[in-house]
Design a protein around this motif. Structure first.
Motif, mmCIF file in Angstrom:
data_model
loop_
_atom_site.group_PDB
_atom_site.id
_atom_site.type_symbol
_atom_site.label_atom_id
_atom_site.label_comp_id
_atom_site.label_asym_id
_atom_site.label_seq_id
_atom_site.Cartn_x
_atom_site.Cartn_y
_atom_site.Cartn_z
ATOM 1 N N ARG A 111 -19.923 -18.737 -30.505
ATOM 2 C CA ARG A 111 -20.610 -17.461 -30.289
ATOM 3 C C ARG A 111 -20.667 -16.607 -31.561
ATOM 4 O O ARG A 111 -21.399 -15.640 -31.609
ATOM 5 C CB ARG A 111 -19.924 -16.676 -29.175
ATOM 6 C CG ARG A 111 -20.091 -17.337 -27.830
ATOM 7 C CD ARG A 111 -19.477 -16.538 -26.694
ATOM 8 N NE ARG A 111 -19.801 -15.131 -26.688
ATOM 9 C CZ ARG A 111 -20.876 -14.590 -26.132
ATOM 10 N NH1 ARG A 111 -21.750 -15.353 -25.538
ATOM 11 N NH2 ARG A 111 -21.061 -13.294 -26.142
ATOM 12 N N ASN A 112 -19.880 -16.960 -32.564
ATOM 13 C CA ASN A 112 -19.868 -16.193 -33.809
ATOM 14 C C ASN A 112 -19.968 -17.148 -34.991
ATOM 15 O O ASN A 112 -19.161 -18.066 -35.117
ATOM 16 C CB ASN A 112 -18.573 -15.373 -33.941
ATOM 17 C CG ASN A 112 -18.498 -14.305 -32.881
ATOM 18 O OD1 ASN A 112 -19.326 -13.417 -32.845
ATOM 19 N ND2 ASN A 112 -17.513 -14.410 -32.004
ATOM 20 N N VAL A 113 -20.943 -16.897 -35.849
ATOM 21 C CA VAL A 113 -21.151 -17.732 -37.025
ATOM 22 C C VAL A 113 -21.143 -16.833 -38.252
ATOM 23 O O VAL A 113 -21.957 -15.911 -38.356
ATOM 24 C CB VAL A 113 -22.491 -18.505 -36.929
ATOM 25 C CG1 VAL A 113 -22.725 -19.313 -38.193
ATOM 26 C CG2 VAL A 113 -22.532 -19.383 -35.688
ATOM 27 N N LEU A 114 -20.217 -17.103 -39.155
ATOM 28 C CA LEU A 114 -20.171 -16.413 -40.441
ATOM 29 C C LEU A 114 -20.691 -17.384 -41.486
ATOM 30 O O LEU A 114 -20.230 -18.516 -41.567
ATOM 31 C CB LEU A 114 -18.742 -16.022 -40.815
ATOM 32 C CG LEU A 114 -18.129 -14.852 -40.082
ATOM 33 C CD1 LEU A 114 -16.682 -14.654 -40.545
ATOM 34 C CD2 LEU A 114 -18.920 -13.586 -40.317
ATOM 35 N N PHE A 115 -21.644 -16.942 -42.275
ATOM 36 C CA PHE A 115 -22.180 -17.766 -43.343
ATOM 37 C C PHE A 115 -21.728 -17.129 -44.642
ATOM 38 O O PHE A 115 -22.194 -16.056 -45.002
ATOM 39 C CB PHE A 115 -23.705 -17.834 -43.250
ATOM 40 C CG PHE A 115 -24.241 -19.142 -43.687
ATOM 41 C CD1 PHE A 115 -24.471 -19.404 -45.026
ATOM 42 C CD2 PHE A 115 -24.492 -20.131 -42.761
ATOM 43 C CE1 PHE A 115 -24.946 -20.621 -45.432
ATOM 44 C CE2 PHE A 115 -24.972 -21.362 -43.162
ATOM 45 C CZ PHE A 115 -25.206 -21.613 -44.496
ATOM 46 N N PHE A 148 -34.781 -14.706 -30.015
ATOM 47 C CA PHE A 148 -35.070 -13.472 -30.751
ATOM 48 C C PHE A 148 -34.712 -12.267 -29.897
ATOM 49 O O PHE A 148 -35.192 -12.119 -28.772
ATOM 50 C CB PHE A 148 -36.553 -13.440 -31.115
ATOM 51 C CG PHE A 148 -37.016 -12.130 -31.682
ATOM 52 C CD1 PHE A 148 -36.748 -11.791 -32.993
ATOM 53 C CD2 PHE A 148 -37.722 -11.231 -30.902
ATOM 54 C CE1 PHE A 148 -37.181 -10.585 -33.524
ATOM 55 C CE2 PHE A 148 -38.152 -10.021 -31.416
ATOM 56 C CZ PHE A 148 -37.876 -9.702 -32.729
ATOM 57 N N MET A 149 -33.844 -11.400 -30.425
ATOM 58 C CA MET A 149 -33.474 -10.183 -29.706
ATOM 59 C C MET A 149 -33.907 -8.982 -30.540
ATOM 60 O O MET A 149 -33.324 -8.711 -31.598
ATOM 61 C CB MET A 149 -31.968 -10.123 -29.440
ATOM 62 C CG MET A 149 -31.604 -8.947 -28.563
ATOM 63 S SD MET A 149 -30.046 -9.085 -27.687
ATOM 64 C CE MET A 149 -28.873 -9.130 -29.018
ATOM 65 N N PRO A 150 -34.956 -8.282 -30.083
ATOM 66 C CA PRO A 150 -35.436 -7.107 -30.828
ATOM 67 C C PRO A 150 -34.300 -6.113 -31.088
ATOM 68 O O PRO A 150 -33.436 -5.904 -30.235
ATOM 69 C CB PRO A 150 -36.486 -6.506 -29.893
ATOM 70 C CG PRO A 150 -36.916 -7.632 -29.021
ATOM 71 C CD PRO A 150 -35.700 -8.496 -28.846
ATOM 72 N N ASP A 157 -28.252 -10.941 -40.643
ATOM 73 C CA ASP A 157 -27.383 -10.366 -39.611
ATOM 74 C C ASP A 157 -28.178 -10.275 -38.321
ATOM 75 O O ASP A 157 -28.991 -9.373 -38.143
ATOM 76 C CB ASP A 157 -26.901 -8.980 -40.044
ATOM 77 C CG ASP A 157 -25.946 -8.338 -39.043
ATOM 78 O OD1 ASP A 157 -25.559 -8.993 -38.051
ATOM 79 O OD2 ASP A 157 -25.591 -7.164 -39.260
ATOM 80 N N PHE A 158 -27.956 -11.230 -37.421
ATOM 81 C CA PHE A 158 -28.716 -11.228 -36.176
ATOM 82 C C PHE A 158 -27.877 -11.762 -35.024
ATOM 83 O O PHE A 158 -26.880 -12.450 -35.221
ATOM 84 C CB PHE A 158 -30.019 -12.024 -36.319
ATOM 85 C CG PHE A 158 -29.849 -13.455 -36.750
ATOM 86 C CD1 PHE A 158 -29.769 -14.475 -35.813
ATOM 87 C CD2 PHE A 158 -29.793 -13.778 -38.087
ATOM 88 C CE1 PHE A 158 -29.618 -15.792 -36.213
ATOM 89 C CE2 PHE A 158 -29.656 -15.098 -38.495
ATOM 90 C CZ PHE A 158 -29.562 -16.114 -37.556
ATOM 91 N N SER A 165 -23.730 -14.375 -32.467
ATOM 92 C CA SER A 165 -24.028 -13.560 -33.645
ATOM 93 C C SER A 165 -23.903 -14.391 -34.916
ATOM 94 O O SER A 165 -23.044 -15.268 -35.024
ATOM 95 C CB SER A 165 -23.096 -12.359 -33.717
ATOM 96 O OG SER A 165 -21.766 -12.773 -33.924
ATOM 97 N N PHE A 166 -24.778 -14.091 -35.863
ATOM 98 C CA PHE A 166 -24.819 -14.747 -37.168
ATOM 99 C C PHE A 166 -24.732 -13.657 -38.225
ATOM 100 O O PHE A 166 -25.465 -12.670 -38.151
ATOM 101 C CB PHE A 166 -26.137 -15.503 -37.349
ATOM 102 C CG PHE A 166 -26.281 -16.717 -36.473
ATOM 103 C CD1 PHE A 166 -26.101 -17.982 -36.997
ATOM 104 C CD2 PHE A 166 -26.610 -16.587 -35.134
ATOM 105 C CE1 PHE A 166 -26.252 -19.108 -36.198
ATOM 106 C CE2 PHE A 166 -26.756 -17.703 -34.325
ATOM 107 C CZ PHE A 166 -26.581 -18.976 -34.859
ATOM 108 N N LEU A 167 -23.862 -13.853 -39.206
ATOM 109 C CA LEU A 167 -23.689 -12.855 -40.253
ATOM 110 C C LEU A 167 -23.503 -13.546 -41.594
ATOM 111 O O LEU A 167 -22.673 -14.447 -41.725
ATOM 112 C CB LEU A 167 -22.470 -11.978 -39.958
ATOM 113 C CG LEU A 167 -22.126 -10.897 -40.982
ATOM 114 C CD1 LEU A 167 -23.248 -9.867 -41.108
ATOM 115 C CD2 LEU A 167 -20.817 -10.223 -40.612
ATOM 116 N N ALA A 168 -24.281 -13.122 -42.592
ATOM 117 C CA ALA A 168 -24.151 -13.623 -43.954
ATOM 118 C C ALA A 168 -23.220 -12.689 -44.719
ATOM 119 O O ALA A 168 -23.384 -11.473 -44.684
ATOM 120 C CB ALA A 168 -25.520 -13.678 -44.626
ATOM 121 N N VAL A 169 -22.237 -13.277 -45.411
ATOM 122 C CA VAL A 169 -21.238 -12.493 -46.135
ATOM 123 C C VAL A 169 -21.097 -13.058 -47.549
ATOM 124 O O VAL A 169 -21.034 -14.273 -47.733
ATOM 125 C CB VAL A 169 -19.867 -12.559 -45.411
ATOM 126 C CG1 VAL A 169 -18.823 -11.768 -46.158
ATOM 127 C CG2 VAL A 169 -19.982 -12.066 -43.983
#
Length: 177
Positions: A111-115, A148-150, A157-158, A165-169
Motif C-alpha cells: 500500500r506504500n511505495v517509496l521511490f 487516478f484519484m483527482p 507523489d500520488f 501511495s507512491f512517493l519519490a524521495v
C-alpha cells in the motif's frame, strides 16, 4: 509560453508517439462476461509471468530470463524482502522492479511505495512510468478499476483510488509529511 529548442520539440514528439503506440498495445478486452473476466484475472494473478505479459506487452515482448524469474519469485513470496540487484546495465532492473511493485499494489499486497534516488528530480522521473501505467493502461483500468484519484495525482507523489501511495524521495529528504 516557453519556447522549446528543436531537439526538445523532437523529443516531446517522439515521447508522445511512444506513449500513443504503448497505449494502443494495451487495449482492454471488451467482449467477456464478468465471470470470464474474474476467471482470467484470477488465472493471471496466479502466474506472475503471464500477468506481466498481459498487462505490459510492450515491456514484456520476450521471455523473461531465468534470473529475472528467480528474483521475482523471491520478491513476491516475501513481501517485506529487500534485495539489491547488482545486475549489469540494460538487464531490466527498473522494469522487473516496476512489474513486481505494480503487481503487489494492484493485488493489494503493498500500500506504500517509496521511490528513493540520489535526487528528488531523478526519483520523480523514475516513478513516472508507474503513474502513467496506473492512469492510462486500459487493461489495468478494466480489471482493477480507475486508479487516478483527482487531487492526489501529482508528479512524484500520488495515491491510487485503492489507497496505495507512491512517493519519490531524494537523498537527504524525509519521506514523512
Amino acid at each position: 509560453m516557453v519556447q522549446l529548442k528543436v531537439t526538445d520539440r523532437q523529443a516531446v514528439k517522439e515521447w508522445d508517439s511512444y506513449i500513443e503506440s504503448y497505449l494502443a498495445a494495451v487495449e482492454a478486452e471488451h467482449n467477456e462476461t464478468e465471470a470470464q473476466r474474474n476467471k482470467r484475472i484470477a488465472k493471471l494473478e496466479g502466474d506472475f509471468e503471464e500477468w506481466k505479459k498481459y498487462y505490459f506487452p510492450k515491456y514484456c515482448y520476450a521471455p523473461a530470463a531465468r534470473f529475472h524469474k528467480k528474483a521475482s519469485k523471491r520478491i513476491l513470496a516475501n513481501p517485506e524482502w529487500y534485495e539489491s540487484r547488482i545486475w549489469a546495465r540494460e538487464l531490466s532492473k527498473d522494469v522487473v522492479c516496476m512489474m513486481e511493485t505494480l503487481y503487489q499494489v494492484l493485488t493489494r499486497v503493498k500500500r506504500n511505495v517509496l521511490f528513493i534516488s540520489n535526487s528528488q528530480d531523478k526519483a520523480q522521473e523514475l516513478l513516472e512510468p508507474y503513474r502513467i501505467n496506473l492512469e492510462k493502461n486500459e487493461r489495468i483500468i478494466a480489471d482493477y478499476g480507475i486508479q487516478f484519484m483527482p487531487g492526489s495525482w501529482a508528479y512524484g507523489d500520488f495515491t491510487t483510488t485503492q489507497g496505495a501511495s507512491f512517493l519519490a524521495v531524494g537523498a537527504g529528504q524525509s519521506p514523512r509529511g
